[in-house]
Design a protein around this motif. Structure first.
Motif, PDB file in Angstrom:
ATOM      1  N   ALA A  35       4.867   3.038 -10.737  1.00 15.93           N
ATOM      2  CA  ALA A  35       5.840   2.074 -10.631  1.00 15.93           C
ATOM      3  C   ALA A  35       6.477   1.974  -9.016  1.00 15.93           C
ATOM      4  CB  ALA A  35       7.135   2.059 -11.586  1.00 15.93           C
ATOM      5  N   SER A  36       6.440   0.840  -8.295  1.00 12.14           N
ATOM      6  CA  SER A  36       6.692   0.609  -7.035  1.00 12.14           C
ATOM      7  C   SER A  36       7.530  -0.551  -6.658  1.00 12.14           C
ATOM      8  CB  SER A  36       5.505   0.657  -6.112  1.00 12.14           C
ATOM      9  OG  SER A  36       4.558  -0.254  -6.445  1.00 12.14           O
ATOM     10  N   HIS A  37       7.978  -0.865  -5.529  1.00  9.16           N
ATOM     11  CA  HIS A  37       8.768  -1.891  -5.247  1.00  9.16           C
ATOM     12  C   HIS A  37       8.707  -2.161  -3.632  1.00  9.16           C
ATOM     13  CE1 HIS A  37      12.293  -4.686  -4.272  1.00  9.16           C
ATOM     14  NE2 HIS A  37      11.719  -5.409  -5.309  1.00  9.16           N
ATOM     15  N   SER A  38       8.494  -3.599  -3.283  1.00  7.76           N
ATOM     16  CA  SER A  38       8.641  -4.085  -1.739  1.00  7.76           C
ATOM     17  C   SER A  38       7.334  -3.087  -1.099  1.00  7.76           C
ATOM     18  CB  SER A  38      10.059  -3.602  -1.295  1.00  7.76           C
ATOM     19  OG  SER A  38      10.051  -4.449  -0.078  1.00  7.76           O
ATOM     20  N   GLN A  39       7.894  -2.437   0.073  1.00  5.91           N
ATOM     21  CA  GLN A  39       6.644  -1.815   0.923  1.00  5.91           C
ATOM     22  C   GLN A  39       6.218  -0.665   0.119  1.00  5.91           C
ATOM     23  OE1 GLN A  39       8.502  -0.489   4.682  1.00  5.91           O
ATOM     24  NE2 GLN A  39       8.626  -2.474   5.310  1.00  5.91           N
ATOM     25  N   GLY A  40       7.009  -0.149  -0.857  1.00  7.21           N
ATOM     26  CA  GLY A  40       6.287   0.797  -1.994  1.00  7.21           C
ATOM     27  C   GLY A  40       5.100   0.503  -2.634  1.00  7.21           C
ATOM     28  N   THR A  41       5.139  -0.942  -2.955  1.00  6.88           N
ATOM     29  CA  THR A  41       4.019  -1.677  -3.654  1.00  6.88           C
ATOM     30  C   THR A  41       2.961  -1.730  -2.681  1.00  6.88           C
ATOM     31  OG1 THR A  41       5.565  -2.824  -5.256  1.00  6.88           O
ATOM     32  CG2 THR A  41       3.379  -3.876  -4.763  1.00  6.88           C
ATOM     33  N   VAL A  42       3.116  -1.990  -1.347  1.00 10.42           N
ATOM     34  CA  VAL A  42       1.958  -1.972  -0.397  1.00 10.42           C
ATOM     35  C   VAL A  42       1.284  -0.600  -0.511  1.00 10.42           C
ATOM     36  CG1 VAL A  42       1.338  -2.226   1.897  1.00 10.42           C
ATOM     37  CG2 VAL A  42       3.072  -3.473   1.184  1.00 10.42           C
ATOM     38  N   LEU A  43       1.927   0.262  -0.679  1.00 11.44           N
ATOM     39  CA  LEU A  43       1.334   1.721  -0.974  1.00 11.44           C
ATOM     40  C   LEU A  43       0.829   2.027  -2.196  1.00 11.44           C
ATOM     41  CD1 LEU A  43       4.392   3.805   1.025  1.00 11.44           C
ATOM     42  CD2 LEU A  43       2.141   2.799   2.140  1.00 11.44           C
ATOM     43  N   ALA A  44       1.573   1.756  -3.190  1.00 14.12           N
ATOM     44  CA  ALA A  44       0.799   1.914  -4.577  1.00 14.12           C
ATOM     45  C   ALA A  44      -0.254   1.103  -4.909  1.00 14.12           C
ATOM     46  CB  ALA A  44       2.095   1.783  -5.500  1.00 14.12           C
ATOM     47  N   ALA A  45      -0.161  -0.146  -4.275  1.00 12.63           N
ATOM     48  CA  ALA A  45      -1.449  -1.019  -4.563  1.00 12.63           C
ATOM     49  C   ALA A  45      -2.797  -0.326  -3.816  1.00 12.63           C
ATOM     50  CB  ALA A  45      -1.152  -2.339  -4.165  1.00 12.63           C
ATOM     51  N   ARG A  46      -2.408   0.231  -2.770  1.00 14.65           N
ATOM     52  CA  ARG A  46      -3.408   0.874  -1.937  1.00 14.65           C
ATOM     53  C   ARG A  46      -3.940   2.358  -2.788  1.00 14.65           C
ATOM     54  NH1 ARG A  46      -3.366   2.495   4.534  1.00 14.65           N
ATOM     55  NH2 ARG A  46      -5.396   3.856   4.410  1.00 14.65           N
ATOM     56  N   LEU A  47      -2.929   3.104  -3.304  1.00 11.00           N
ATOM     57  CA  LEU A  47      -3.387   4.121  -3.984  1.00 11.00           C
ATOM     58  C   LEU A  47      -4.074   3.880  -5.112  1.00 11.00           C
ATOM     59  CD1 LEU A  47      -2.196   7.399  -3.838  1.00 11.00           C
ATOM     60  CD2 LEU A  47      -0.970   6.412  -5.999  1.00 11.00           C
ATOM     61  N   LEU A  48      -3.608   2.729  -5.939  1.00 14.35           N
ATOM     62  CA  LEU A  48      -4.377   2.288  -7.195  1.00 14.35           C
ATOM     63  C   LEU A  48      -6.001   1.725  -6.738  1.00 14.35           C
ATOM     64  CD1 LEU A  48      -3.485   2.037 -10.074  1.00 14.35           C
ATOM     65  CD2 LEU A  48      -3.448  -0.668  -9.627  1.00 14.35           C
ATOM     66  N   ARG A  49      -6.013   1.060  -5.608  1.00 15.17           N
ATOM     67  CA  ARG A  49      -7.355   0.906  -5.266  1.00 15.17           C
ATOM     68  C   ARG A  49      -8.251   2.232  -4.794  1.00 15.17           C
ATOM     69  NH1 ARG A  49      -5.971  -2.190  -1.336  1.00 15.17           N
ATOM     70  NH2 ARG A  49      -6.197  -0.789   0.195  1.00 15.17           N
ATOM     71  N   GLU A  50      -7.842   2.944  -4.256  1.00 17.37           N
ATOM     72  CA  GLU A  50      -8.515   4.227  -3.892  1.00 17.37           C
ATOM     73  C   GLU A  50      -8.806   5.166  -4.640  1.00 17.37           C
ATOM     74  OE1 GLU A  50      -7.251   5.820   0.014  1.00 17.37           O
ATOM     75  OE2 GLU A  50      -7.218   3.973   0.940  1.00 17.37           O
ATOM     76  N   PHE A  51      -7.758   5.227  -5.795  1.00 18.34           N
ATOM     77  CA  PHE A  51      -7.974   6.449  -6.734  1.00 18.34           C
ATOM     78  C   PHE A  51      -8.514   5.936  -8.039  1.00 18.34           C
ATOM     79  CE2 PHE A  51      -5.246   8.734  -3.816  1.00 18.34           C
ATOM     80  CZ  PHE A  51      -5.767  10.063  -3.893  1.00 18.34           C
TER      81      PHE A  51
END
Length: 216
Positions: A43-59
Motif C-alpha cells: 500500500a502506497s501513496h503519492s511519491q510512495g507510489t512511485v517507489l512501490a510501483a517500481r518495487l512491484l515491477r522489479e520483484f
C-alpha cells in the motif's frame, strides 16, 4: 528557466532513486527474514507510489513464485500507466488477487492532466468501468484530522484514469490549495485514502480471504 526546470527534475529523480535503494533493501530484508512465504499486501501513496510501483515491477512482475504471494497492491495517488507491467494487471473486481489498484481522486468533471490516462479502479465497486457509484456505497470516510468516520460522503466514477467525486458535505476533505497552481485545486490528493477508508480496509480483508481460499 528551462535549465533550472531540467535541473530540478534531475535532482528529483536522483532523490527518488536514493529513496528506492532504502525501500528495496528493506523489502529484501523482509523477504529474507520475516515473510516466511506469507501473503503480501503493498500500500502506497503519492511519491510512495512511485517507489512501490517500481518495487512491484522489479520483484513481482517477472517472478511467478513471488507473484503468487501477492494479495494486491494499492498504488494510490500517482499515475500508473497501463503499460507499467508486462504480467501484472489492474484488479477488475473486489476479490481478485495478484493484481493492483490505483486511483487519483478529483473534483467532479474537472481536468487533471498530470494524472489523466493512467489506471483507475473505482474504490466503491473495485471495477475499472465508468459506472457511477453513489455515496450510499461508501461505508466510511476519514477526514484529515483522522478523528471520526463519516458514512456516505463521497461518491465515485472512473473517467480517463481519474476518479471523479462531488465535493463532500462533511468538513475535513479539502482539495489541494497551492497558490499559483490553479489546476491542482481540483485534486483531493491529500485524502485519496481517507475518502474511501473503510471500503479500502474491508477490501483488503476480502482479498486476503480470497487469497487464503485458493492457497490452502
Amino acid at each position: 528557466m528551462r535549465f533550472f526546470e531540467n535541473k530540478r527534475k534531475h535532482n528529483g529523480e536522483k532523490a527518488l532513486d536514493l529513496a528506492y535503494t532504502d525501500v528495496k533493501a528493506a523489502f529484501t530484508y523482509y523477504l529474507t527474514y520475516y515473510n516466511q512465504n506469507r501473503p503480501i499486501i503493498l500500500a502506497s501513496h503519492s511519491q510512495g507510489t512511485v517507489l512501490a510501483a517500481r518495487l512491484l515491477r522489479e520483484f513481482f512482475d517477472q517472478d511467478p513464485a513471488l507473484r503468487r504471494r501477492l494479495v494486491a497492491a494499492y498504488l494510490i495517488g500517482y499515475k500508473v500507466p497501463a503499460t507499467t507491467y508486462q504480467v501484472l494487471q489492474p484488479c477488475t473486481d473486489s476479490t481478485q488477487t495478484g493484481c493492483y489498484v490505483s486511483w487519483n481522486s478529483v473534483n467532479w468533471r474537472k481536468p487533471f492532466p498530470r494524472f489523466e490516462g493512467g489506471v483507475a479502479v473505482n474504490p466503491l465497486t473495485w471495477t475499472t468501468d465508468t459506472t457511477y457509484a453513489p455515496a450510499t456505497l461508501n461505508q466510511g470516510s476519514v477526514p484529515q484530522s483522522f478523528d471520526r468516520i463519516d458514512r456516505g460522503v463521497a461518491d465515485a466514477k472512473v473517467h480517463n484514469g481519474l476518479v471523479w467525486l462531488h465535493d463532500p458535505d462533511a468538513n475535513g476533505y479539502t482539495r489541494v490549495r497551492i497558490f499559483g497552481h490553479h489546476k491542482l485545486h481540483y485534486s483531493f490528493h491529500l485524502v485519496d485514502y481517507g475518502l474511501y477508508y473503510i471500503n479500502l480496509r474491508r477490501n483488503a480483508q476480502t482479498r486476503l480471504q480470497a487469497w487464503h481460499s485458493t492457497h490452502q
